[in-house]
Scaffold this motif. Structure first.
Motif, PDB file in Angstrom:
ATOM      1  N   LYS A   1       0.797  -1.106   0.153  1.00  0.00           N
ATOM      2  CA  LYS A   1      -0.052  -0.086   0.054  1.00  0.00           C
ATOM      3  C   LYS A   1       0.724   1.024   0.218  1.00  0.00           C
ATOM      4  O   LYS A   1       1.807   1.465   0.889  1.00  0.00           O
ATOM      5  N   LEU A   2       0.611   2.224  -0.958  1.00  0.00           N
ATOM      6  CA  LEU A   2       1.182   3.439  -0.858  1.00  0.00           C
ATOM      7  C   LEU A   2       0.330   4.569  -0.317  1.00  0.00           C
ATOM      8  O   LEU A   2      -0.677   4.324   0.203  1.00  0.00           O
ATOM      9  N   PRO A   3       1.117   5.671   0.066  1.00  0.00           N
ATOM     10  CA  PRO A   3       0.193   6.611   0.933  1.00  0.00           C
ATOM     11  C   PRO A   3      -1.097   6.985   0.336  1.00  0.00           C
ATOM     12  O   PRO A   3      -1.207   6.985  -0.764  1.00  0.00           O
ATOM     13  N   PRO A   4      -1.997   7.463   1.292  1.00  0.00           N
ATOM     14  CA  PRO A   4      -3.314   7.764   0.674  1.00  0.00           C
ATOM     15  C   PRO A   4      -3.337   9.002  -0.444  1.00  0.00           C
ATOM     16  O   PRO A   4      -4.115   8.950  -1.261  1.00  0.00           O
ATOM     17  N   SER A   5      -2.345   9.679  -0.262  1.00  0.00           N
ATOM     18  CA  SER A   5      -2.408  10.847  -1.411  1.00  0.00           C
ATOM     19  C   SER A   5      -2.043  10.241  -2.841  1.00  0.00           C
ATOM     20  O   SER A   5      -2.556  10.768  -3.628  1.00  0.00           O
ATOM     21  N   HIS A   6      -1.541   8.935  -2.802  1.00  0.00           N
ATOM     22  CA  HIS A   6      -1.184   8.332  -3.971  1.00  0.00           C
ATOM     23  C   HIS A   6      -2.582   7.786  -4.630  1.00  0.00           C
ATOM     24  O   HIS A   6      -2.864   7.746  -5.772  1.00  0.00           O
ATOM     25  N   GLU A   7      -3.382   7.006  -3.608  1.00  0.00           N
ATOM     26  CA  GLU A   7      -4.713   6.782  -4.049  1.00  0.00           C
ATOM     27  C   GLU A   7      -5.522   7.959  -4.632  1.00  0.00           C
ATOM     28  O   GLU A   7      -6.099   7.794  -5.772  1.00  0.00           O
ATOM     29  N   GLU A   8      -5.566   9.102  -4.021  1.00  0.00           N
ATOM     30  CA  GLU A   8      -6.342  10.155  -4.406  1.00  0.00           C
ATOM     31  C   GLU A   8      -5.749  10.783  -5.654  1.00  0.00           C
ATOM     32  O   GLU A   8      -6.408  11.019  -6.865  1.00  0.00           O
ATOM     33  N   LYS A   9      -4.691  10.924  -6.169  1.00  0.00           N
ATOM     34  CA  LYS A   9      -3.943  11.543  -7.114  1.00  0.00           C
ATOM     35  C   LYS A   9      -4.100  10.457  -8.363  1.00  0.00           C
ATOM     36  O   LYS A   9      -4.299  10.972  -9.654  1.00  0.00           O
ATOM     37  N   ASN A  10      -3.988   9.316  -8.092  1.00  0.00           N
ATOM     38  CA  ASN A  10      -3.956   8.228  -9.373  1.00  0.00           C
ATOM     39  C   ASN A  10      -5.322   7.649  -9.498  1.00  0.00           C
ATOM     40  O   ASN A  10      -5.877   6.911 -10.371  1.00  0.00           O
ATOM     41  N   GLY A  11      -6.269   7.662  -8.637  1.00  0.00           N
ATOM     42  CA  GLY A  11      -7.877   7.361  -8.768  1.00  0.00           C
ATOM     43  C   GLY A  11      -7.688   5.769  -8.500  1.00  0.00           C
ATOM     44  O   GLY A  11      -8.209   5.105  -9.306  1.00  0.00           O
ATOM     45  N   VAL A  12      -7.020   5.236  -7.614  1.00  0.00           N
ATOM     46  CA  VAL A  12      -6.798   3.926  -7.204  1.00  0.00           C
ATOM     47  C   VAL A  12      -7.142   3.866  -5.900  1.00  0.00           C
ATOM     48  O   VAL A  12      -7.274   4.431  -4.712  1.00  0.00           O
ATOM     49  N   ARG A  13      -7.555   2.454  -5.382  1.00  0.00           N
ATOM     50  CA  ARG A  13      -7.775   2.043  -4.069  1.00  0.00           C
ATOM     51  C   ARG A  13      -6.946   1.031  -3.916  1.00  0.00           C
ATOM     52  O   ARG A  13      -6.661  -0.039  -4.735  1.00  0.00           O
ATOM     53  N   TYR A  14      -6.527   0.542  -2.489  1.00  0.00           N
ATOM     54  CA  TYR A  14      -5.824  -0.427  -2.035  1.00  0.00           C
ATOM     55  C   TYR A  14      -6.665  -1.442  -1.081  1.00  0.00           C
ATOM     56  O   TYR A  14      -7.391  -0.673  -0.180  1.00  0.00           O
ATOM     57  N   ILE A  15      -6.652  -2.770  -1.315  1.00  0.00           N
ATOM     58  CA  ILE A  15      -7.606  -3.462  -0.444  1.00  0.00           C
ATOM     59  C   ILE A  15      -6.686  -4.495   0.162  1.00  0.00           C
ATOM     60  O   ILE A  15      -6.009  -5.262  -0.682  1.00  0.00           O
ATOM     61  N   ASP A  16      -6.400  -4.486   1.711  1.00  0.00           N
ATOM     62  CA  ASP A  16      -5.438  -5.399   2.124  1.00  0.00           C
ATOM     63  C   ASP A  16      -5.845  -6.831   1.848  1.00  0.00           C
ATOM     64  O   ASP A  16      -7.059  -7.204   2.036  1.00  0.00           O
ATOM     65  N   ILE A  17      -4.901  -7.880   1.739  1.00  0.00           N
ATOM     66  CA  ILE A  17      -5.180  -9.246   1.379  1.00  0.00           C
ATOM     67  C   ILE A  17      -4.942  -9.695   2.872  1.00  0.00           C
ATOM     68  O   ILE A  17      -3.740  -9.711   3.323  1.00  0.00           O
ATOM     69  N   PRO A  18      -5.943 -10.400   3.387  1.00  0.00           N
ATOM     70  CA  PRO A  18      -5.699 -11.085   4.585  1.00  0.00           C
ATOM     71  C   PRO A  18      -4.871 -11.998   4.732  1.00  0.00           C
ATOM     72  O   PRO A  18      -4.273 -12.767   3.956  1.00  0.00           O
ATOM     73  N   ASP A  19      -4.007 -12.209   5.905  1.00  0.00           N
ATOM     74  CA  ASP A  19      -3.106 -13.338   6.305  1.00  0.00           C
ATOM     75  C   ASP A  19      -1.954 -13.236   5.153  1.00  0.00           C
ATOM     76  O   ASP A  19      -1.389 -14.221   4.857  1.00  0.00           O
ATOM     77  N   THR A  20      -1.642 -12.145   4.758  1.00  0.00           N
ATOM     78  CA  THR A  20      -0.234 -12.138   4.240  1.00  0.00           C
ATOM     79  C   THR A  20       0.585 -10.943   4.870  1.00  0.00           C
ATOM     80  O   THR A  20       0.258 -10.292   5.729  1.00  0.00           O
ATOM     81  N   CYS A  21       1.771 -11.059   4.116  1.00  0.00           N
ATOM     82  CA  CYS A  21       2.866 -10.207   4.686  1.00  0.00           C
ATOM     83  C   CYS A  21       3.615  -9.778   3.727  1.00  0.00           C
ATOM     84  O   CYS A  21       4.344 -10.463   2.946  1.00  0.00           O
TER      85      CYS A  21
END
Length: 161
Positions: A107-127
């Motif tokens: 996941k990149l900083p929230p500003s990256h989501e806003e600037k690029n029109g993307v969303r990040y969804i955490d994948i459970p049980d991963t590292c």
């Protein structure tokens, strides 16, 4: 997950044979990166298993090397029906932002989501381990110390609360 920890131990052992150590800075979950308008975002909980119906955007890599993400093959959506391979990170992000394709990343900083029109969804049980390699026989220089301090500051948004 035990299998992934074993793979990490093997990686550390291989590095050690070359006189290198892996210094971890942060451990965080992997994320799926999608367009903020992706149709799967309408479903709750997020249907990871349906990702196989959409193309995955990933970096071009040598097919003789293992996947860059340890344990990726064990995820339920690891084998999508189609792949798009790119060479440049910005191209990957823009392709994801403008289509129904997706990618796996940290996941990149929230500003990256806003600037690029993307969303990040955490994948459970991963590292995902963010770190660096170094030769422990060499002293850390002042420049390296400063770089690591700046890097840790930059990564502070990723640290679990």
């Amino acid at each position: 997950m035990p299998g992934k920890e074993n793979e990490l131990a093997r990686l550390r052992e291989q590095l050690n044979t070359h006189g290198l150590v892996l210094k971890a800075l942060a451990r965080l979950p992997l994320s799926v990166k999608l367009s903020k308008t992706h149709p799967l975002l309408q479903e709750d909980p997020f249907p990871f298993d349906k990702l196989v119906e959409y193309p995955m955007v990933e970096y071009r890599r040598d097919p003789n090397l293992p996947p860059p993400v340890i344990g990726m093959q064990q995820l339920p959506f690891a084998f999508p029906r189609s792949h798009i391979r790119v060479d440049i990170g910005n191209m990957r992000t823009q392709f994801i932002a403008r289509t129904k394709a997706w990618g796996v990343c940290a996941k990149l900083p929230p500003s990256h989501e806003e600037k690029n029109g993307v969303r990040y969804i955490d994948i459970p049980d991963t590292c995902f381990i963010i770190g660096y390699l170094r030769d422990p026989r060499r002293p850390v220089t002042p420049l390296e110390k400063r770089f690591l301090a700046l890097l840790k500051e930059e990564l502070s948004f990723l640290q679990p609360s």
